[in-house]
Design an enzyme around this catalytic site. Structure first.
Site, PDB file in Angstrom:
ATOM      1  N   ASP A 510       0.819  -1.221   0.000  1.00 40.15           N
ATOM      2  CA  ASP A 510       0.000   0.000   0.000  1.00 40.15           C
ATOM      3  C   ASP A 510       0.847   1.263   0.000  1.00 40.15           C
ATOM      4  OD1 ASP A 510      -2.564   1.155  -0.065  1.00 40.15           O
ATOM      5  OD2 ASP A 510      -2.489   1.586   2.082  1.00 40.15           O
ATOM      6  N   SER A 537      -7.471   8.590  -1.650  1.00 30.29           N
ATOM      7  CA  SER A 537      -7.807   7.645  -0.588  1.00 30.29           C
ATOM      8  C   SER A 537      -8.174   6.303  -1.214  1.00 30.29           C
ATOM      9  CB  SER A 537      -8.971   8.176   0.256  1.00 30.29           C
ATOM     10  OG  SER A 537      -9.313   7.275   1.274  1.00 30.29           O
ATOM     11  N   GLN A 589      -5.447  -1.948  -7.062  1.00 30.97           N
ATOM     12  CA  GLN A 589      -6.104  -1.030  -6.114  1.00 30.97           C
ATOM     13  C   GLN A 589      -6.860   0.044  -6.871  1.00 30.97           C
ATOM     14  OE1 GLN A 589      -4.169   2.167  -3.384  1.00 30.97           O
ATOM     15  NE2 GLN A 589      -4.202   0.303  -2.135  1.00 30.97           N
TER      16      GLN A 589
END
Length: 609
Positions: A510, A537, A589
């Site tokens: 991440d 985000s 992601q």
């Protein structure tokens, strides 16, 4: 002879008195003269007493006054401080106080009191009594002519005072509150004088309050029976409302108790955190491998990835975080830490024969770093080759994160294929991010605000358990794909087993991931204008593992590309390679990627009514 010649004088004889009769005019004149003489005598006495001549006792007369009597006397200082009031201008408040006129008198209060008195006086007027007994109304209970005129005028009820006292079950008076609570009547019904006649009396709590409304019992009961159908129906409705009220009260109590328990838990957790040792890190110390690290000079603690992933088990399928990290300019706890802690919790609920092969998670809302996260594990499926677990992360009673992870018994005998690793400089040829930040800070041409921002980034990098080196930035492949490549390594960790290595890799996956979408579009971190990133985000995150033969303590190459971004979102794909070129994991992601651009204001929908 001489004696003869001397003659004795004798009194002459009195003349004869003549009587003059007195007339009324003479009497009047005599009285006027007497009054004038009396006034003149008083004036002489006043003038004599006003002189400064002392009397026989060598004292001045009490009624006397000096020439300066027209001037006020000087106040005696022995009397102290006092105030002079003109009593002719005082108003009696009838409350034990005298106040000056139009000073301290509440005109509005007096007006309200007079209005209430007027309303009550109109009810208390009694009609005349006829001499003919047949013309006078009689009590419907005892045929007496001693009718209570108030009951007759207000309620239209012919009853005497004796019967009122003898039959309270019919003629007693009820307050508005009693009618609402016992007979379930509403305010509009009680205020309608035609439907429910009522008597007005002064409010016993305060005179300025509205008059108290009193109702006749048998009239209230007749109206209530008509409204609810029967006394039994009224009792059933009363019991239903009482049960509902009790239920709401219990629910409110349970909510308050739950909030109290939550605050107590948070307080205990906070006290525990305050009692814990806080590390005091010294200067950076460069190790033999060229990696800088910070060591606590009190306990010798070194920043380690294992402390960021640590959770405590509080039940069979329940785990709680021990530490949470808030990145600079972050909205909540670091997403990679939440993923790795959830994965550690799920791995503890799986047999060692199964290894993680994929995970899919959603971030529902940002996590606070001031309250621990509780991870609830649900065992969805236990098969022969695959095992599935669901993780729900809760904080402050809300679900903030959900994850599905699947475990497989390894099958190394099956055929395999992978994309080749891009050609990049080796880790030894690349510099640490800390060195690049230091170079920018030491540059005299750097803007003060930019220098301050990079100093904050440098402190964060020094304390991070992950070391980062840039391999290639904004590399464009022959097919036009823009790629960002970084070498990443967990600092100072031993040789962990494969399950925990995968948890560490989830933490690393991440880092610098969704930010690649904004960097690909050329957005800036700071500044003003439509080309500045305002927010990014994570929405969801996925990882696919294809080998257990890797070590996060060694350098891993993270290749990231953004195939598509738009509508305030962006998707990124990543691949992680070992230095030997083995593709360890594939990541994906999607997240919110917004620039400092705002769309048109939405028109407010007007209500239809």
């Amino acid at each position: 002879m001489e004696s003869s010649t001397l003659t004795r004088q004798a009194t002459p004889p009195c003349l004869a008195e003549t009587y003059t009769p007195t007339t009324p005019e003479h009497v009047k004149q005599i009285e006027i003269n007497r009054l004038r003489a009396k006034v003149a005598q008083r004036q002489r006495e006043l003038e004599a007493s006003s002189s400064s001549t002392p009397n026989s006792n060598n004292k001045r007369a009490l009624t006397s006054s000096s020439d300066s009597s027209s001037r006020p006397l000087k106040r005696d200082s022995r009397l102290g401080t006092y105030f002079e009031y003109d009593l002719s201008k005082m108003v009696n408040t009838k409350g034990g106080f005298l106040v000056e006129d139009n000073n301290g008198v509440d005109e509005d209060r007096i007006r309200k009191e007079k209005e209430r008195e007027k309303q009550r006086a109109m009810q208390n007027e009694e009609p005349p009594i006829y001499l003919d007994p047949t013309l006078n109304p009689k009590c419907k209970e005892c045929e007496s002519m001693d009718i209570d005129q108030t009951f007759k005028k207000v309620f239209g009820c012919l009853v005497c005072k004796k019967c009122i006292n003898e039959y309270p079950e019919r003629y007693s008076l009820l307050t508005k509150t009693e009618c609402k609570e016992d007979y379930l009547l509403t305010d509009p019904e009680l205020r309608d004088h035609e439907v429910m006649p009522h008597l007005l009396k002064a409010n016993p709590h305060k005179s300025t309050y509205a008059n108290m409304m009193l109702f006749l019992r048998y009239q209230v009961e007749e109206f209530a029976w008509k409204k609810w159908g029967s006394p039994e129906a009224l009792d059933a409705e009363y019991e239903r409302r009482t049960a509902e009220k009790k239920k709401k009260k219990n629910k409110k109590f349970e909510q308050s108790l739950g909030e109290l328990r939550k605050k107590t838990k948070e307080g205990i957790w906070q006290r525990r955190k305050d009692e814990e040792h806080r590390h005091s890190f010294g200067q950076l110390e460069r190790g033999p491998d060229g990696i800088s690290q910070q060591i606590c000079h009190e306990c010798g603690f070194t920043v380690d990835i294992s402390t960021s992933l640590e959770v405590e088990q509080i039940e069979v399928n329940l785990f709680r975080s021990k530490s949470l990290w808030l990145p600079i300019r972050g909205r909540g706890a670091f997403g990679g830490q939440v993923i790795s802690q959830a994965l550690v919790s799920a791995t503890n609920c799986v047999e060692p024969a199964f290894g993680l092969h994929s995970l899919h998670c959603y971030f529902l809302t940002s996590a606070s770093t001031s309250v621990p996260i509780v991870y609830d594990i649900e065992r969805l499926r236990n098969g022969k080759s695959y095992v599935t677990r669901a993780v729900k992360a809760r904080q402050k009673g809300r679900i903030i994160f959900v994850m599905l992870c699947s475990f497989q018994k390894p099958e190394p005998w099956q055929p395999s294929y992978q994309w080749p690793m891009p050609k990049v400089p080796s880790p030894g040829e690349c510099e640490l991010e800390e060195a690049r930040y230091t170079r920018v800070i030491e540059d005299p041409n750097t803007h003060p605000k930019l220098r301050e921002m990079y100093q904050a980034f440098l402190q964060e990098r020094n304390r991070s358990p992950i070391a980062i080196k840039r391999a290639k930035v904004h590399d464009i492949s022959p097919d036009g794909t823009i790629r960002y490549m970084y070498w990443m390594q967990a600092r100072n960790i031993p040789k962990y087993e494969a399950p925990f290595q995968k948890c560490i890799l989830s933490y690393i996956s991440d880092i610098l991931f969704i930010g690649t979408a904004s960097r690909t579009m050329g957005m800036k971190r700071v500044g003003k204008g439509p080309n500045v990133r305002s927010m990014h985000s994570t929405i969801d995150h996925s990882i696919y593992f294809y080998t257990d033969d890797f070590d996060c303590g060694d350098w891993l190459l993270y290749v990231i590309a953004c195939p598509r971004a738009g509508s305030g979102r962006g998707v990124v794909h990543g691949r992680m390679y070992t230095q030997q070129g083995t593709l360890v994991a594939v990541t994906s992601q999607e997240g919110v990627v917004r620039a400092a651009v705002w769309g048109p204001e939405e028109e407010k929908v007007k209500p239809k009514l």
